[in-house]
Design a protein around this motif. Structure first.
Motif, short mmCIF file in Angstrom:
data_model
loop_
_atom_site.label_atom_id
_atom_site.label_comp_id
_atom_site.label_asym_id
_atom_site.label_seq_id
_atom_site.Cartn_x
_atom_site.Cartn_y
_atom_site.Cartn_z
N GLU A 62 36.09 50.13 30.35
CA GLU A 62 35.24 49.24 29.55
C GLU A 62 35.36 47.79 30.03
O GLU A 62 34.36 47.10 30.23
CB GLU A 62 35.61 49.33 28.08
N LEU A 63 36.58 47.32 30.23
CA LEU A 63 36.78 45.95 30.66
C LEU A 63 36.34 45.75 32.11
O LEU A 63 35.77 44.71 32.47
CB LEU A 63 38.24 45.55 30.49
N ASP A 64 36.58 46.74 32.94
CA ASP A 64 36.22 46.63 34.36
C ASP A 64 34.70 46.64 34.57
O ASP A 64 34.23 46.27 35.64
CB ASP A 64 36.86 47.76 35.16
N ALA A 65 33.95 47.04 33.56
CA ALA A 65 32.50 47.07 33.70
C ALA A 65 31.88 45.67 33.61
O ALA A 65 30.74 45.47 34.02
CB ALA A 65 31.88 47.96 32.61
N LYS A 66 32.63 44.68 33.08
CA LYS A 66 32.08 43.34 32.88
C LYS A 66 32.74 42.29 33.76
O LYS A 66 32.10 41.34 34.19
CB LYS A 66 32.23 42.94 31.41
N GLY A 67 34.02 42.41 33.99
CA GLY A 67 34.72 41.52 34.89
C GLY A 67 35.23 42.35 36.04
O GLY A 67 35.34 43.57 35.93
N CYS A 68 35.50 41.72 37.17
CA CYS A 68 35.93 42.55 38.30
C CYS A 68 37.20 42.01 38.94
O CYS A 68 37.48 40.82 38.92
CB CYS A 68 34.82 42.66 39.34
N VAL A 69 37.98 42.95 39.47
CA VAL A 69 39.27 42.66 40.07
C VAL A 69 39.42 43.44 41.36
O VAL A 69 39.18 44.66 41.38
CB VAL A 69 40.43 43.03 39.11
N LEU A 70 39.78 42.77 42.41
CA LEU A 70 40.10 43.41 43.68
C LEU A 70 41.51 42.98 44.05
O LEU A 70 41.81 41.79 44.11
CB LEU A 70 39.10 42.95 44.76
N THR A 71 42.39 43.94 44.27
CA THR A 71 43.78 43.64 44.60
C THR A 71 44.07 44.09 46.02
O THR A 71 43.91 45.27 46.35
CB THR A 71 44.75 44.34 43.63
N ALA A 72 44.46 43.14 46.85
CA ALA A 72 44.77 43.40 48.26
C ALA A 72 46.26 43.24 48.48
O ALA A 72 46.83 42.20 48.14
CB ALA A 72 43.99 42.44 49.15
N GLU A 73 46.88 44.26 49.03
CA GLU A 73 48.32 44.20 49.27
C GLU A 73 48.61 43.92 50.74
O GLU A 73 48.17 44.66 51.63
CB GLU A 73 49.01 45.49 48.85
N PHE A 74 49.35 42.84 50.96
CA PHE A 74 49.85 42.47 52.28
C PHE A 74 51.36 42.72 52.31
O PHE A 74 51.97 42.97 51.27
CB PHE A 74 49.56 40.99 52.55
N PRO A 75 51.99 42.65 53.48
CA PRO A 75 53.43 42.91 53.52
C PRO A 75 54.24 42.01 52.60
O PRO A 75 55.21 42.45 51.97
CB PRO A 75 53.78 42.67 55.00
N ALA A 76 53.85 40.72 52.49
CA ALA A 76 54.68 39.77 51.76
C ALA A 76 54.18 39.42 50.36
O ALA A 76 54.89 38.80 49.59
CB ALA A 76 54.83 38.48 52.57
N LEU A 77 52.95 39.79 50.04
CA LEU A 77 52.39 39.43 48.73
C LEU A 77 51.17 40.28 48.42
O LEU A 77 50.65 40.97 49.28
CB LEU A 77 52.00 37.96 48.67
N ARG A 78 50.71 40.17 47.17
CA ARG A 78 49.42 40.74 46.76
C ARG A 78 48.47 39.59 46.43
O ARG A 78 48.87 38.61 45.80
CB ARG A 78 49.57 41.65 45.55
N VAL A 79 47.22 39.72 46.85
CA VAL A 79 46.18 38.76 46.50
C VAL A 79 45.24 39.44 45.52
O VAL A 79 44.66 40.49 45.83
CB VAL A 79 45.41 38.29 47.74
N VAL A 80 45.12 38.87 44.33
CA VAL A 80 44.23 39.42 43.30
C VAL A 80 42.99 38.55 43.25
O VAL A 80 43.05 37.38 42.85
CB VAL A 80 44.92 39.46 41.93
N CYS A 81 41.86 39.09 43.67
CA CYS A 81 40.58 38.39 43.62
C CYS A 81 39.90 38.79 42.31
O CYS A 81 39.76 39.97 42.02
CB CYS A 81 39.70 38.80 44.79
N VAL A 82 39.46 37.80 41.53
CA VAL A 82 39.02 38.10 40.18
C VAL A 82 37.80 37.29 39.78
O VAL A 82 37.66 36.12 40.15
CB VAL A 82 40.18 37.86 39.16
N TYR A 83 36.91 37.92 39.06
CA TYR A 83 35.84 37.23 38.34
C TYR A 83 36.03 37.58 36.87
O TYR A 83 35.89 38.74 36.47
CB TYR A 83 34.45 37.67 38.81
N VAL A 84 36.38 36.58 36.06
CA VAL A 84 36.68 36.80 34.64
C VAL A 84 35.40 36.70 33.82
O VAL A 84 34.61 35.78 34.00
CB VAL A 84 37.72 35.79 34.14
#
Length: 218
Positions: A62-84
Protein backbone atom coordinates in the motif's frame (compact mmCIF):
# COMPACT_ATOMS: atom_id res chain seq x y z
CA UNK A 1 40.36 6.21 -0.40
CA UNK A 2 38.54 8.00 -3.22
CA UNK A 3 35.28 9.96 -3.22
CA UNK A 4 32.33 7.77 -4.19
CA UNK A 5 30.86 8.57 -7.60
CA UNK A 6 27.07 8.41 -7.61
CA UNK A 7 24.18 10.20 -9.29
CA UNK A 8 20.74 10.09 -7.73
CA UNK A 9 17.77 11.72 -9.42
CA UNK A 10 14.01 12.00 -9.31
CA UNK A 11 12.96 10.96 -12.79
CA UNK A 12 10.08 10.09 -15.06
CA UNK A 13 12.49 8.21 -17.30
CA UNK A 14 12.66 4.43 -17.19
CA UNK A 15 16.00 2.66 -16.93
CA UNK A 16 15.62 1.50 -20.54
CA UNK A 17 15.52 5.16 -21.67
CA UNK A 18 18.84 6.23 -20.14
CA UNK A 19 20.86 7.88 -22.95
CA UNK A 20 23.51 5.76 -24.57
CA UNK A 21 26.09 8.46 -23.81
CA UNK A 22 25.75 7.69 -20.11
CA UNK A 23 25.88 3.96 -20.64
CA UNK A 24 29.04 4.43 -22.70
CA UNK A 25 30.68 6.06 -19.65
CA UNK A 26 30.21 2.83 -17.77
CA UNK A 27 27.06 3.84 -15.89
CA UNK A 28 24.67 1.14 -14.72
CA UNK A 29 21.08 2.49 -14.58
CA UNK A 30 18.37 1.45 -12.13
CA UNK A 31 14.91 3.02 -11.82
CA UNK A 32 11.77 2.65 -9.71
CA UNK A 33 8.33 4.31 -9.88
CA UNK A 34 5.19 4.01 -7.74
CA UNK A 35 3.25 0.98 -8.93
CA UNK A 36 0.02 2.86 -9.62
CA UNK A 37 1.62 5.42 -11.98
CA UNK A 38 4.62 3.92 -13.81
CA UNK A 39 7.13 6.55 -14.86
CA UNK A 40 5.68 9.17 -12.52
CA UNK A 41 7.72 10.63 -9.67
CA UNK A 42 10.22 7.83 -9.88
CA UNK A 43 13.74 7.65 -8.56
CA UNK A 44 16.81 6.50 -10.41
CA UNK A 45 20.43 5.74 -9.78
CA UNK A 46 23.43 5.63 -12.10
CA UNK A 47 26.61 4.04 -10.82
CA UNK A 48 29.96 3.23 -12.39
CA UNK A 49 30.31 0.46 -9.82
CA UNK A 50 28.35 -2.77 -10.17
CA UNK A 51 26.04 -3.17 -7.21
CA UNK A 52 26.02 -6.04 -4.77
CA UNK A 53 22.23 -5.90 -4.71
CA UNK A 54 19.28 -3.70 -5.70
CA UNK A 55 15.89 -3.81 -3.98
CA UNK A 56 12.69 -1.87 -4.65
CA UNK A 57 10.18 -0.63 -2.12
CA UNK A 58 9.92 -1.14 1.64
CA UNK A 59 7.89 -4.34 1.63
CA UNK A 60 4.51 -2.64 2.15
CA UNK A 61 2.37 -2.80 -1.04
CA UNK A 62 0.00 0.00 0.00
CA UNK A 63 2.71 2.48 0.95
CA UNK A 64 4.99 1.50 -1.94
CA UNK A 65 2.20 2.29 -4.39
CA UNK A 66 2.45 6.05 -3.64
CA UNK A 67 6.05 6.70 -2.66
CA UNK A 68 9.03 4.88 -4.06
CA UNK A 69 12.28 3.52 -2.67
CA UNK A 70 15.27 2.07 -4.46
CA UNK A 71 18.03 0.61 -2.29
CA UNK A 72 21.45 0.02 -3.84
CA UNK A 73 24.04 -1.94 -1.91
CA UNK A 74 27.72 -1.19 -2.41
CA UNK A 75 30.61 -2.86 -0.56
CA UNK A 76 30.93 -0.03 1.98
CA UNK A 77 27.41 1.40 2.22
CA UNK A 78 23.81 1.34 1.04
CA UNK A 79 22.32 4.21 -0.96
CA UNK A 80 18.57 4.63 -0.50
CA UNK A 81 16.99 6.66 -3.31
CA UNK A 82 13.57 7.88 -2.25
CA UNK A 83 10.58 9.92 -3.36
CA UNK A 84 8.40 10.58 -0.31
CA UNK A 85 4.67 10.93 -0.82
CA UNK A 86 3.43 14.55 -0.68
CA UNK A 87 0.74 15.43 1.87
CA UNK A 88 -0.94 17.58 -0.83
CA UNK A 89 -2.70 20.93 -0.69
CA UNK A 90 -5.26 21.00 2.06
CA UNK A 91 -3.25 18.21 3.78
CA UNK A 92 -5.65 15.58 2.47
CA UNK A 93 -2.89 12.95 2.53
CA UNK A 94 -1.20 13.96 5.78
CA UNK A 95 -2.31 10.81 7.62
CA UNK A 96 -0.96 8.67 4.77
CA UNK A 97 2.25 10.68 4.85
CA UNK A 98 2.62 10.04 8.58
CA UNK A 99 2.22 6.30 8.05
CA UNK A 100 4.75 6.44 5.22
CA UNK A 101 7.27 8.32 7.36
CA UNK A 102 6.93 5.83 10.20
CA UNK A 103 7.52 2.86 7.90
CA UNK A 104 10.42 4.55 6.10
CA UNK A 105 12.18 5.42 9.36
CA UNK A 106 11.90 1.81 10.49
CA UNK A 107 13.15 0.62 7.09
CA UNK A 108 16.32 2.77 6.95
CA UNK A 109 17.09 2.23 10.63
CA UNK A 110 17.03 -1.52 10.08
CA UNK A 111 19.39 -1.18 7.11
CA UNK A 112 21.73 1.05 9.10
CA UNK A 113 22.31 -1.65 11.69
CA UNK A 114 24.41 -3.69 9.28
CA UNK A 115 25.95 -1.08 6.96
CA UNK A 116 26.09 2.76 6.69
CA UNK A 117 23.16 4.31 4.80
CA UNK A 118 23.05 7.42 2.58
CA UNK A 119 19.51 8.66 1.90
CA UNK A 120 19.14 10.61 -1.36
CA UNK A 121 16.11 11.98 -3.15
CA UNK A 122 13.02 14.08 -2.46
CA UNK A 123 11.92 13.87 1.17
CA UNK A 124 9.22 16.53 0.65
CA UNK A 125 9.88 18.31 3.95
CA UNK A 126 11.39 21.59 5.12
CA UNK A 127 12.67 20.90 8.60
CA UNK A 128 13.60 24.32 10.00
CA UNK A 129 12.56 27.95 9.38
CA UNK A 130 15.93 28.47 7.68
CA UNK A 131 14.73 26.07 4.97
CA UNK A 132 11.98 28.49 3.88
CA UNK A 133 11.96 31.87 2.19
CA UNK A 134 8.47 32.75 3.43
CA UNK A 135 7.91 31.39 6.92
CA UNK A 136 4.67 33.20 7.76
CA UNK A 137 2.88 32.00 4.63
CA UNK A 138 3.82 28.34 5.00
CA UNK A 139 3.07 27.32 8.58
CA UNK A 140 0.52 24.66 7.58
CA UNK A 141 1.76 24.07 4.06
CA UNK A 142 2.47 20.54 2.81
CA UNK A 143 6.03 19.69 3.81
CA UNK A 144 6.16 22.17 6.69
CA UNK A 145 3.50 20.88 9.04
CA UNK A 146 4.41 20.15 12.63
CA UNK A 147 3.81 16.46 11.99
CA UNK A 148 6.17 16.24 9.01
CA UNK A 149 8.87 18.34 10.65
CA UNK A 150 8.76 16.23 13.81
CA UNK A 151 9.01 13.04 11.78
CA UNK A 152 12.13 14.35 10.04
CA UNK A 153 13.53 15.35 13.41
CA UNK A 154 13.01 11.79 14.63
CA UNK A 155 15.05 10.55 11.67
CA UNK A 156 17.90 12.87 12.68
CA UNK A 157 17.47 11.78 16.28
CA UNK A 158 18.04 8.19 15.19
CA UNK A 159 21.56 9.17 14.10
CA UNK A 160 21.12 10.26 10.46
CA UNK A 161 22.57 13.59 9.32
CA UNK A 162 21.16 16.35 7.14
CA UNK A 163 24.41 16.51 5.17
CA UNK A 164 24.17 20.03 3.76
CA UNK A 165 23.53 21.66 7.13
CA UNK A 166 26.40 19.73 8.71
CA UNK A 167 28.80 21.80 6.60
CA UNK A 168 26.68 24.95 6.22
CA UNK A 169 24.84 25.37 9.53
CA UNK A 170 23.54 28.90 8.95
CA UNK A 171 23.99 29.66 5.24
CA UNK A 172 21.16 31.93 4.00
CA UNK A 173 19.17 31.32 0.80
CA UNK A 174 20.28 27.71 0.48
CA UNK A 175 17.16 26.34 -1.19
CA UNK A 176 16.62 23.22 -3.29
CA UNK A 177 12.98 23.71 -4.35
CA UNK A 178 11.10 26.57 -6.04
CA UNK A 179 7.42 26.37 -6.85
CA UNK A 180 6.56 26.61 -10.53
CA UNK A 181 3.90 29.16 -9.54
CA UNK A 182 4.75 32.88 -9.67
CA UNK A 183 8.11 32.36 -11.38
CA UNK A 184 9.72 31.71 -7.99
CA UNK A 185 12.94 30.47 -9.46
CA UNK A 186 14.07 33.29 -11.55
CA UNK A 187 27.72 13.05 10.08
CA UNK A 188 29.64 10.38 9.73
CA UNK A 189 33.44 10.60 9.71
CA UNK A 190 33.43 9.49 6.04
CA UNK A 191 31.14 12.37 4.96
CA UNK A 192 33.46 14.89 3.31
CA UNK A 193 31.23 17.61 1.91
CA UNK A 194 27.73 18.45 0.68
CA UNK A 195 26.58 21.14 -1.71
CA UNK A 196 23.46 22.42 -3.44
CA UNK A 197 23.70 22.71 -7.23
CA UNK A 198 21.44 25.77 -7.48
CA UNK A 199 22.32 26.48 -11.11
CA UNK A 200 20.99 23.12 -12.30
CA UNK A 201 17.62 23.58 -13.99
CA UNK A 202 14.98 21.42 -15.66
CA UNK A 203 12.86 20.71 -12.58
CA UNK A 204 11.23 22.44 -9.64
CA UNK A 205 14.02 20.92 -7.56
CA UNK A 206 17.79 21.13 -7.86
CA UNK A 207 20.34 18.46 -6.90
CA UNK A 208 22.16 18.16 -3.59
CA UNK A 209 25.52 16.40 -3.91
CA UNK A 210 27.43 14.61 -1.16
CA UNK A 211 31.04 13.49 -1.15
CA UNK A 212 32.08 10.37 0.70
CA UNK A 213 35.46 8.79 1.34
CA UNK A 214 34.87 5.10 2.03
CA UNK A 215 37.26 2.22 1.84
CA UNK A 216 36.04 0.01 -1.00
CA UNK A 217 33.34 2.44 -2.12
CA UNK A 218 34.56 2.41 -5.70
Amino acid sequence: MAPAKRLNMETKCGAESVPEELRSLGAFPHQHSPSDRPGYSGVGLLSRTKLLAVTYGMGDPELDAKGCVLTAEFPALRVVCVYVSNSRRGLGRLSFRQAWDERFHSFVSQLDRSKPVAICGDLNVAHQPLDLRNLSGNKRSPGFTREEREAFGELLGAGFLDSFWVFNPSLPNAFTFWTYLSGARRGRKDLCDSRIEQRAKGSDHCPVGIYLALEGAG
